[in-house]
Design a protein around this motif. Structure first.
Motif, PDB file in Angstrom:
ATOM      1  N   ALA A 158       1.184   3.893   8.994  1.00  0.00           N
ATOM      2  CA  ALA A 158       0.596   3.471   8.276  1.00  0.00           C
ATOM      3  C   ALA A 158      -0.974   4.023   7.239  1.00  0.00           C
ATOM      4  CB  ALA A 158       0.370   2.349   7.800  1.00  0.00           C
ATOM      5  N   ALA A 159      -1.450   4.916   8.417  1.00  0.00           N
ATOM      6  CA  ALA A 159      -2.812   5.471   8.305  1.00  0.00           C
ATOM      7  C   ALA A 159      -2.785   6.816   7.351  1.00  0.00           C
ATOM      8  CB  ALA A 159      -3.316   5.649   9.091  1.00  0.00           C
ATOM      9  N   ILE A 160      -1.812   7.566   7.731  1.00  0.00           N
ATOM     10  CA  ILE A 160      -1.931   8.156   6.876  1.00  0.00           C
ATOM     11  C   ILE A 160      -1.173   8.392   5.071  1.00  0.00           C
ATOM     12  CG2 ILE A 160      -0.030  10.839   7.003  1.00  0.00           C
ATOM     13  CD1 ILE A 160       0.167  10.814  10.207  1.00  0.00           C
ATOM     14  N   ASP A 161       0.477   7.098   4.931  1.00  0.00           N
ATOM     15  CA  ASP A 161       0.553   7.194   4.132  1.00  0.00           C
ATOM     16  C   ASP A 161      -0.930   6.299   3.256  1.00  0.00           C
ATOM     17  OD1 ASP A 161       2.891   7.694   5.298  1.00  0.00           O
ATOM     18  OD2 ASP A 161       3.139   5.777   5.247  1.00  0.00           O
ATOM     19  N   GLN A 162      -1.654   5.753   4.107  1.00  0.00           N
ATOM     20  CA  GLN A 162      -2.838   4.691   3.147  1.00  0.00           C
ATOM     21  C   GLN A 162      -3.412   5.936   2.361  1.00  0.00           C
ATOM     22  OE1 GLN A 162      -4.877   2.452   5.194  1.00  0.00           O
ATOM     23  NE2 GLN A 162      -5.608   1.630   4.010  1.00  0.00           N
ATOM     24  N   LEU A 163      -3.800   6.698   3.681  1.00  0.00           N
ATOM     25  CA  LEU A 163      -5.229   7.905   3.144  1.00  0.00           C
ATOM     26  C   LEU A 163      -4.154   8.853   1.920  1.00  0.00           C
ATOM     27  CD1 LEU A 163      -8.046   8.371   4.140  1.00  0.00           C
ATOM     28  CD2 LEU A 163      -6.812  10.232   4.996  1.00  0.00           C
ATOM     29  N   GLN A 164      -2.972   8.857   1.618  1.00  0.00           N
ATOM     30  CA  GLN A 164      -2.475   9.923   0.499  1.00  0.00           C
ATOM     31  C   GLN A 164      -2.222   9.001  -0.261  1.00  0.00           C
ATOM     32  OE1 GLN A 164      -0.266  13.057   1.454  1.00  0.00           O
ATOM     33  NE2 GLN A 164      -1.407  12.639  -1.052  1.00  0.00           N
ATOM     34  N   ILE A 165      -2.355   7.957  -0.305  1.00  0.00           N
ATOM     35  CA  ILE A 165      -2.331   7.144  -1.777  1.00  0.00           C
ATOM     36  C   ILE A 165      -4.161   7.154  -2.000  1.00  0.00           C
ATOM     37  CG2 ILE A 165      -2.432   4.540  -2.413  1.00  0.00           C
ATOM     38  CD1 ILE A 165      -0.062   4.176  -0.607  1.00  0.00           C
ATOM     39  N   TRP A 166      -4.646   6.880  -2.010  1.00  0.00           N
ATOM     40  CA  TRP A 166      -6.416   7.523  -1.574  1.00  0.00           C
ATOM     41  C   TRP A 166      -6.148   8.771  -1.903  1.00  0.00           C
ATOM     42  CZ3 TRP A 166      -9.451   3.769  -3.333  1.00  0.00           C
ATOM     43  CH2 TRP A 166      -9.187   2.434  -2.770  1.00  0.00           C
ATOM     44  N   ALA A 167      -5.737   9.646  -2.131  1.00  0.00           N
ATOM     45  CA  ALA A 167      -6.304  11.085  -2.481  1.00  0.00           C
ATOM     46  C   ALA A 167      -5.667  10.931  -3.651  1.00  0.00           C
ATOM     47  CB  ALA A 167      -5.685  12.019  -1.079  1.00  0.00           C
ATOM     48  N   ASP A 168      -4.605  10.450  -3.733  1.00  0.00           N
ATOM     49  CA  ASP A 168      -3.906  10.555  -4.875  1.00  0.00           C
ATOM     50  C   ASP A 168      -4.925   9.721  -6.342  1.00  0.00           C
ATOM     51  OD1 ASP A 168      -1.642  12.134  -3.695  1.00  0.00           O
ATOM     52  OD2 ASP A 168      -1.256  10.459  -3.802  1.00  0.00           O
ATOM     53  N   ARG A 169      -5.069   8.622  -5.581  1.00  0.00           N
ATOM     54  CA  ARG A 169      -5.923   7.703  -6.300  1.00  0.00           C
ATOM     55  C   ARG A 169      -7.141   8.722  -7.165  1.00  0.00           C
ATOM     56  NH1 ARG A 169      -8.092   1.389  -5.434  1.00  0.00           N
ATOM     57  NH2 ARG A 169      -8.920   1.582  -7.483  1.00  0.00           N
ATOM     58  N   VAL A 170      -7.684   8.754  -6.607  1.00  0.00           N
ATOM     59  CA  VAL A 170      -8.855   9.163  -6.266  1.00  0.00           C
ATOM     60  C   VAL A 170      -8.967  11.230  -6.798  1.00  0.00           C
ATOM     61  CG1 VAL A 170     -11.581  10.397  -5.723  1.00  0.00           C
ATOM     62  CG2 VAL A 170     -10.032   8.268  -4.640  1.00  0.00           C
ATOM     63  N   GLY A 171      -7.388  11.440  -6.916  1.00  0.00           N
ATOM     64  CA  GLY A 171      -7.737  13.007  -7.216  1.00  0.00           C
ATOM     65  C   GLY A 171      -7.853  13.997  -6.322  1.00  0.00           C
ATOM     66  N   VAL A 172      -8.582  13.941  -5.261  1.00  0.00           N
ATOM     67  CA  VAL A 172      -8.690  14.966  -4.013  1.00  0.00           C
ATOM     68  C   VAL A 172      -7.611  15.658  -3.523  1.00  0.00           C
ATOM     69  CG1 VAL A 172     -11.212  13.921  -3.969  1.00  0.00           C
ATOM     70  CG2 VAL A 172      -9.201  12.781  -2.333  1.00  0.00           C
ATOM     71  N   PRO A 173      -8.074  16.552  -2.437  1.00  0.00           N
ATOM     72  CA  PRO A 173      -6.752  16.866  -1.689  1.00  0.00           C
ATOM     73  C   PRO A 173      -7.059  16.311  -0.048  1.00  0.00           C
ATOM     74  CG  PRO A 173      -8.315  19.251  -2.240  1.00  0.00           C
ATOM     75  CD  PRO A 173      -8.375  17.548  -2.530  1.00  0.00           C
ATOM     76  N   ILE A 174      -5.852  16.818   0.556  1.00  0.00           N
ATOM     77  CA  ILE A 174      -5.531  15.800   1.861  1.00  0.00           C
ATOM     78  C   ILE A 174      -5.119  16.768   2.718  1.00  0.00           C
ATOM     79  CG2 ILE A 174      -3.700  14.731   1.158  1.00  0.00           C
ATOM     80  CD1 ILE A 174      -4.505  12.178   3.036  1.00  0.00           C
TER      81      ILE A 174
END
Length: 317
Positions: A158-174
């Motif tokens: 869930a932590a990895i998925d949640q951070l991916q959602i934020w990366a997509d939302r903000v538009g930064v690489p993860i």
């Protein structure tokens, strides 16, 4: 007082005022009762004030410091009116925060001589750690920095998925790997990627607790050592995220994490949903670690740089 000059824009200040509203109403309703029918600050008023500060999650040690300072002023001035108590409390709390170099900043910025600037984020699950990372990434990107995120909390999918959602939302690489991967390996890859992309800021998420027998301290130390193979003297900041709504429990978390790793700064979240805003004052004073950021709402803009003048101004408004 010019000491409490307005620093933030009116929008940010309005958000801060609103975020601290529950704390303020609770604190001042208690304070009003404590001084009812009194014109002078005497022992009874001070005893009541002590109780109010402790119940507002300022913490016992910090409360005693504040009471001692007010007692000194009472003995020096001989007569201190209860109408002056607000102003004096305000000054003493700001003075206390000054002693930890807390809250001098007004903008999301980093030193110019470190590139990439690496922030390792620690904290137990559920405090708003991943959300804080996402909002930080947003604010830094908005300020013109190139940001890379690292999903090194590999013990929870869930932590990895949640951070991916934020990366997509903000538009930064993860940079991420599969759940159960070595967190140090993810941190290593993240720094390598950031260097290759000429990034300004790297924010690394880490596990709040571990599901195996490896101690959290050992794990965090390993992550640090591996990062230093890519960029010397990293991380530049170890940011501990604390849930302000948990009050005294936040003190306990701070104690555990400061024992486990070298925490250099704090983010206190969820201050808007609680009357426990006093925890910011107590934790900053007790652990002598600067509070850098506070969460005062659920919106992406509602993570703010902590500024002690604006905070105290909102608290006593």
């Amino acid at each position: 007082m010019s000491f409490f000059k307005k620093i933030f824009s009116s929008d940010k200040k309005e958000t801060l005022d609103k975020g601290l509203e529950k704390t303020k109403i609770s604190f001042f309703s208690k304070l009003t009762k404590a001084v009812a029918g009194k014109s002078k600050v005497d022992d009874e008023v001070l005893d009541n004030l002590e109780e109010i500060l402790v119940s507002s999650d300022v913490g016992v040690n910090t409360t005693l410091k504040i009471i001692n300072r007010i007692e000194e002023r009472v003995s020096k001035d001989k007569y201190l009116g209860t109408d002056e108590l607000n102003g004096i409390l305000r000054e003493e709390i700001a003075s206390l925060l000054s002693e930890t170099n807390s809250g001098e900043a007004t903008e999301f910025s980093i030193p110019t001589n470190k590139k990439p600037y690496v922030i390792m984020v620690v904290g137990v699950n559920g405090v708003g750690k991943t959300t804080t990372i996402g909002k930080l990434a947003y604010q830094f990107k908005k300020a013109g920095y190139k940001v890379v995120l690292g999903a090194a909390d590999t013990f929870r999918a869930a932590a990895i998925d949640q951070l991916q959602i934020w990366a997509d939302r903000v538009g930064v690489p993860i940079v991420k790997q599969q759940m159960g991967s070595d967190p140090a390996s993810v941190a290593f890859d993240t720094l390598q990627s950031a260097v290759a992309q000429n990034a300004d800021i790297v924010i690394i998420d880490t596990a709040g607790r571990l599901h195996n027998k490896v101690g959290l301290m050992n794990e965090l130390s390993k992550v640090k050592k591996v990062m230093q193979k890519v960029v010397e003297d990293t991380p530049n900041d170890v940011l501990l995220v604390l849930d302000g709504s948990t009050g005294q429990n936040a003190f306990e978390q701070a104690k555990q994490f400061t024992a486990a790793t070298e925490v250099s700064c704090l983010a206190v979240t969820k201050l808007d949903g609680t009357a426990k805003g006093g925890v910011v004052i107590g934790i900053s004073d007790q652990f002598q670690i600067p509070v850098k950021y506070i969460g005062v709402g659920e919106g992406i803009e509602d993570l703010q740089v902590f500024n002690k003048y604006e905070f105290v101004d909102s608290f006593f408004k």
